[in-house]
Design an enzyme around this catalytic site. Sequence first.
Site, PDB file in Angstrom:
ATOM      1  CB  ILE A 166      -0.212 -14.556   3.450  1.00  0.00           C
ATOM      2  CG1 ILE A 166      -1.715 -14.425   3.707  1.00  0.00           C
ATOM      3  CG2 ILE A 166       0.131 -15.921   2.942  1.00  0.00           C
ATOM      4  CD1 ILE A 166      -2.562 -14.742   2.480  1.00  0.00           C
ATOM      5  CG  ASP A 167       3.529 -10.205   3.868  1.00  0.00           C
ATOM      6  OD1 ASP A 167       3.847 -10.773   4.932  1.00  0.00           O
ATOM      7  OD2 ASP A 167       4.303 -10.062   2.912  1.00  0.00           O
ATOM      8  CD  GLN A 168      -2.717  -4.840   7.379  1.00  0.00           C
ATOM      9  OE1 GLN A 168      -1.695  -4.674   8.022  1.00  0.00           O
ATOM     10  NE2 GLN A 168      -3.742  -4.008   7.456  1.00  0.00           N
ATOM     11  CB  THR A 216      -0.311 -11.150   0.582  1.00  0.00           C
ATOM     12  OG1 THR A 216       0.889 -10.390   0.554  1.00  0.00           O
ATOM     13  CG2 THR A 216      -0.209 -12.275  -0.430  1.00  0.00           C
ATOM     14  NE  ARG A 234       6.491  -7.296   0.689  1.00  0.00           N
ATOM     15  CZ  ARG A 234       5.820  -6.685   1.668  1.00  0.00           C
ATOM     16  NH1 ARG A 234       5.095  -7.406   2.526  1.00  0.00           N
ATOM     17  NH2 ARG A 234       5.872  -5.378   1.805  1.00  0.00           N
TER      18      ARG A 234
END
Length: 792
Positions: free
Chosen positions: A214-216, A218, A321
């Site tokens: 998952i994104d940094q 998030t 997103r």
Amino acid sequence: MQTIAEIKHGLNYIWGKESDLNETYDFEFSGGSWSCVRTNAADSRKFRVVFDATNCRLWWGQSYFMDPADLAKKPERVQWYRAADQAKSRAAFVWRRLRAKPGAKPGAQAALPRRPEPDRAPRRSPPSKESEKREARTKVPVPLPEIMLDLEEVLVIYKPPHWKVELPAKDAQDGFFLPSWLRERVEGIDPKLFEVESNPALSGTGFGPLSHRIDQETSGPLLAARTVVAHKHLRSQFHKTEVSKRYVCLVHGRVNSPSGVLDASIRTLRTDATTRSEISAAGDWAETQYQTIATFESGAYGGAYSLLACDITSGRTHQIRVHMQHFGHSLVSDDKYASQKLEQDRTWCPRLFLHCYRLCFRDMRRRAQVVICPLPDDLKAALTRLGAAECPSDLLFEETSWQREVFRPPHTSWRPGTEVQRHVASILSKVNEPVLLGDLNADPELKRLLAKENINGINKAWLAKNWHAFEVLNVHDEAALSLKLRPTEGPELLEQQIEAVRSEVEELQRQKQRAVAEEQYLQAAEIKRRVEAAAAELSSLLALEDTEDGGPARPAPKPAQSFQQDVRDEALFPSLGAPKLPSKPELEDVGEGQTEVPSLQEAILTFLDRKEGSICHINEINNDRSLKEVMAMQVPKATAVNKAWLKQHEDAFTLFRGSDNEMYVVKTQAVRDQKAKAKAKADAKKMPAYHQVIQKADVDAAPLVYEYGSNKKPEDGQAPTWQDKFREVLQAGRLTAPELLARVPLFAPAMGASRPRQQQDLLVTFLQTWPDLFKVEKQGSGTERQYVVSLK
């Protein structure tokens, strides 16, 4: 102009960002390739910079540049400007020179300002308010990961925001990398798993023991494996889309549909510097199911917002997103896909509002596992700033109550950063009587957990922070001090909450009146939002009390009301499910059929309709007797209409200062109508022929009649058209645009054009409307550009 050697010499130092000297920059020069290494508390990263020798400027990507001439004037400062600011009117950000690099000439370092020691504040000019906010955000401690579920071979790890999921580079000295944390803190992981060098964005397998990413910014649960077999088992589930992930996100704008499906293929573009996804037919299949949880109206933070739950199975890079941006509702604080709103969003939401709250998979025995990860405190705080919300339903994807699952789980269930609290709740839940504080602190497992978090023991300060979970007894007797779990239901708790909320409303009202008296309108507006949230919660609690006491029949409360009872400390969604009935005592005596509180906005609009031009002085509104009665009936009571209130209702009212320096209120619709009339009047002054030429992009428009300057309107079929006149002239052969204008001299004046270039452009626009009659060829470019016209 400086030479390249001089520019390199001037840059060959350690630089610090002026707003945060703990973020440093170090240039590296290797032949024709220049780069810069940025180091801060989060990570260390190398960026490529480009030197433009023609204009003697150094570019950081395509967004910022610096001029070495500025560095020659002030060698201790580097000023970076935005790409659009070629005149260098205002620096986007500034670097300060900290120290010389190792190997510099003797004596060079003594003349430079030294980097501040960790325990000593740097000497600098008084910081601005914005820099203070940025520094405060950087000083916030980053939470640590936690093990949510341990199934021997399979682990579920909570990834806090700002942690990266890839293995760190070999030359990285610091940073928050989840695989490194797993290597250091978790026992029993096969070392072979840390040798995996595949890119998680390409393979979908994650780095090291992690099975996905998952994104940094998030937060949420991640699956990790202790063995190679378990790692393959988890990867197989992701490849077969058998793993279900549900997210909660906050987006810009009001999402009117209660639920829906976004089905658009996504293509991901990757470079060494960045990764970006986009909607493309050439991309991979991606599907996002969403449900609207709640909507907010917050004029202070840019309008409407919607809280959504998203269920994904495909798991493409940046899927939510990109889909939400394509849907027209970009995520709050999204630095990649909503950068134009980022600066405003980060003032109240410090990171991307995206959190994975539910993860479903199968363990090594093929048993279904469901892991719930409630919303972290930082995102709860962001929602609190928005105030009250409206919610269409409590049921989430027809399965569970989203309030209980996302926002308010039981005290004994897992929540971020509550390991000690959950263990204390577990101890208290096993007994039916209060437990002495001394006996509680003697528990061996609790001691271990307290030492892990550097806490000496459970004391009054700790209990004060966790009052929503525990009730303290015998506070004034240290020997008999004990605690028990706070109940979540019951009439006794309801009465306590009503009194607490009523006191809060009264105190906030006093604070708001004081702010208005001191003309602190922005502060008063902020307090007003809190008043509205608390008043809505009080209305809901009073409705519950009346129902329990056998009061008048009311609509059945929604499940959200049980949630409202135990979230006053967070002030989240206080108006969810509240019956739309009056709760103020002064409204109970109103006649039958008139229980609804009149709208103050509608009353003022009606008042303005009686005024000439729909405009009046602001004092006329505040002094009108009928309007003052409507203000007194509002919940909470309104004392006057001020700038802050009008700002929140700017879609209906416009406030402006007249020539007499007095404040006036006018209907926004009246202002729009006036502007439309002025525009129509201005358009009417333009020559009709000009508009007809521009409108010739529509092939069905009537041809423009060439009148030869006559005032008499020609009859149909008698006067030649412009097309006929141009065709007649072009019978002799090809002509350039200036030559054609010279042969038909009345065309340019009829168009209302005065400059030669404008005349030529209008002529080309006109002729291109009939591609079956005229052929327009473009020759050359720039100042040498010309058009040659001929007949088809």
